[in-house]
Motif scaffolding. Sequence first.
Motif, mmCIF file in Angstrom:
data_model
loop_
_atom_site.group_PDB
_atom_site.id
_atom_site.type_symbol
_atom_site.label_atom_id
_atom_site.label_comp_id
_atom_site.label_asym_id
_atom_site.label_seq_id
_atom_site.Cartn_x
_atom_site.Cartn_y
_atom_site.Cartn_z
ATOM 1 N N ASN A 1 -1.571 2.086 -12.970
ATOM 2 C CA ASN A 1 -2.484 1.273 -12.175
ATOM 3 C C ASN A 1 -2.683 1.865 -10.777
ATOM 4 O O ASN A 1 -1.920 1.599 -9.863
ATOM 5 N N ILE A 2 -3.717 2.675 -10.634
ATOM 6 C CA ILE A 2 -4.091 3.318 -9.364
ATOM 7 C C ILE A 2 -2.879 4.039 -8.749
ATOM 8 O O ILE A 2 -2.463 3.736 -7.635
ATOM 9 N N HIS B 1 -5.657 9.542 -10.537
ATOM 10 C CA HIS B 1 -5.718 8.288 -9.795
ATOM 11 C C HIS B 1 -6.318 7.173 -10.643
ATOM 12 O O HIS B 1 -5.711 6.114 -10.816
ATOM 13 N N ALA B 2 -7.509 7.408 -11.172
ATOM 14 C CA ALA B 2 -8.215 6.392 -11.967
ATOM 15 C C ALA B 2 -9.572 6.943 -12.361
ATOM 16 O O ALA B 2 -10.060 7.916 -11.791
ATOM 17 N N SER C 1 0.820 -1.217 0.000
ATOM 18 C CA SER C 1 0.000 0.000 0.000
ATOM 19 C C SER C 1 0.852 1.266 0.000
ATOM 20 O O SER C 1 0.775 2.097 0.903
ATOM 21 N N GLY D 1 -2.028 0.171 -7.084
ATOM 22 C CA GLY D 1 -2.576 -1.033 -7.698
ATOM 23 C C GLY D 1 -1.574 -2.153 -7.863
ATOM 24 O O GLY D 1 -1.915 -3.336 -7.743
ATOM 25 N N ASP D 2 -0.320 -1.795 -8.129
ATOM 26 C CA ASP D 2 0.720 -2.810 -8.355
ATOM 27 C C ASP D 2 1.688 -2.976 -7.183
ATOM 28 O O ASP D 2 2.491 -3.907 -7.184
ATOM 29 N N SER E 1 2.587 3.265 -7.333
ATOM 30 C CA SER E 1 1.388 2.603 -7.857
ATOM 31 C C SER E 1 0.756 1.768 -6.752
ATOM 32 O O SER E 1 1.318 0.755 -6.329
ATOM 33 N N GLU F 1 -11.129 1.911 -11.642
ATOM 34 C CA GLU F 1 -10.773 0.950 -12.671
ATOM 35 C C GLU F 1 -9.259 0.806 -12.786
ATOM 36 O O GLU F 1 -8.539 1.805 -12.888
ATOM 37 N N PRO F 2 -8.759 -0.434 -12.773
ATOM 38 C CA PRO F 2 -7.315 -0.655 -12.903
ATOM 39 C C PRO F 2 -6.775 -0.067 -14.203
ATOM 40 O O PRO F 2 -7.485 -0.003 -15.220
ATOM 41 N N ASN F 3 -5.536 0.353 -14.153
ATOM 42 C CA ASN F 3 -4.805 0.817 -15.341
ATOM 43 C C ASN F 3 -5.478 1.996 -16.049
ATOM 44 O O ASN F 3 -5.351 2.161 -17.264
#
Length: 344
Positions: free
Chosen positions: A315-316, A284-285, A51, A334-335, A332, A293-295
């Motif tokens: 990705n986020i 961010h997204a 995180s 997300g990743d 990131s 939403e991813p990516n």
Amino acid sequence: MKTFLQSASRLQLPWLYVTCIALLSFSLGCNKVPDNLPTLHITTVASGLVSPMGLETDAGGNIWICETGTAAHDGKVVVVTPSGEVYDAIVNLASINNAVSGEVEGPAHLLLDKGVLHVLAGNYLYNINVSNFKPGDTPIDASTLPYEDIGSFVLSYPFVNNAHDTHPYNLTKGPEGDLYIADAGANAVLHRKGANQYTVLAELPNVANPTPIGSPEIQCVPTGIMYDGRDFLVTTLTGFPFPTGSALIYKISMSGSVSVYQDGLTTLVDIAEGHSLGHLVLQHATFGLKGFEPNSGALVWANGKTIRQLAGGLNIPVGLKQVNIRTWYITSLGDGTLLKAAYY
């Protein structure tokens, strides 16, 4: 090290040429980000982060990154060396559940100044001397350190638009050396004049909700903040349902006057100085039926007049740090990665 390429243009122009075009364009007052931008290379510097949020760099090229934790006062700051090695630097920072949203709020953003690392974590500000810390040293235990309780000040302040909430999220230095803090829960910018000395510089208004979902107005949710030499620029995420095109960059004067610097953006989470083309902001997204939403994150040029995407497919992303006018670091969420974006 994983490498991939994201191109902002089919035409690859030398960096000096592009910069000259931009300088000429701005001197002529056209205020337009050029259509032809050089190729941006994005590489993964480190992975396996938990995180990751805000980030900072030091004179040795190390990158300091906040990790949120699990609401068990287990937030961290890790340090990543230029070669990608990751070490715990500060452990046991405040990590709590927000009393209003229930979301986990731990270390969010940090600022390194004269050997002191200012860390926003939970409702607190930690001021930690890291001047002698080296990657690989025994981590600093934050449970033994003093902190400033920003949340108590915010929750006792009579805001107009605050739903009795606080989330000290990001910070920057002002021209006099004081700290200024974007509180994403209070929808305000705070001024720290000294240790435990806080005032409110400005409260940010709600924005219209262009969708039929939710209330007619939504909170602005300030995120990134920087001083541009004259005013503060503050990016906003916006609240649910996070409508596309509704995020703003506000301009706040030293006296607390609030105006819109730029509109038409989406879920902004950070801002960097940029260069002659304008400032760089981090999207961010986009928000869909299943959440963010991813990516769908992006790096975007914004100069107060026009907007142009520099890179998409992130990705986020949550944190953005400028190293120089052609290099930036990005976290990131997300990743769980640290990315480097650069023109070669």
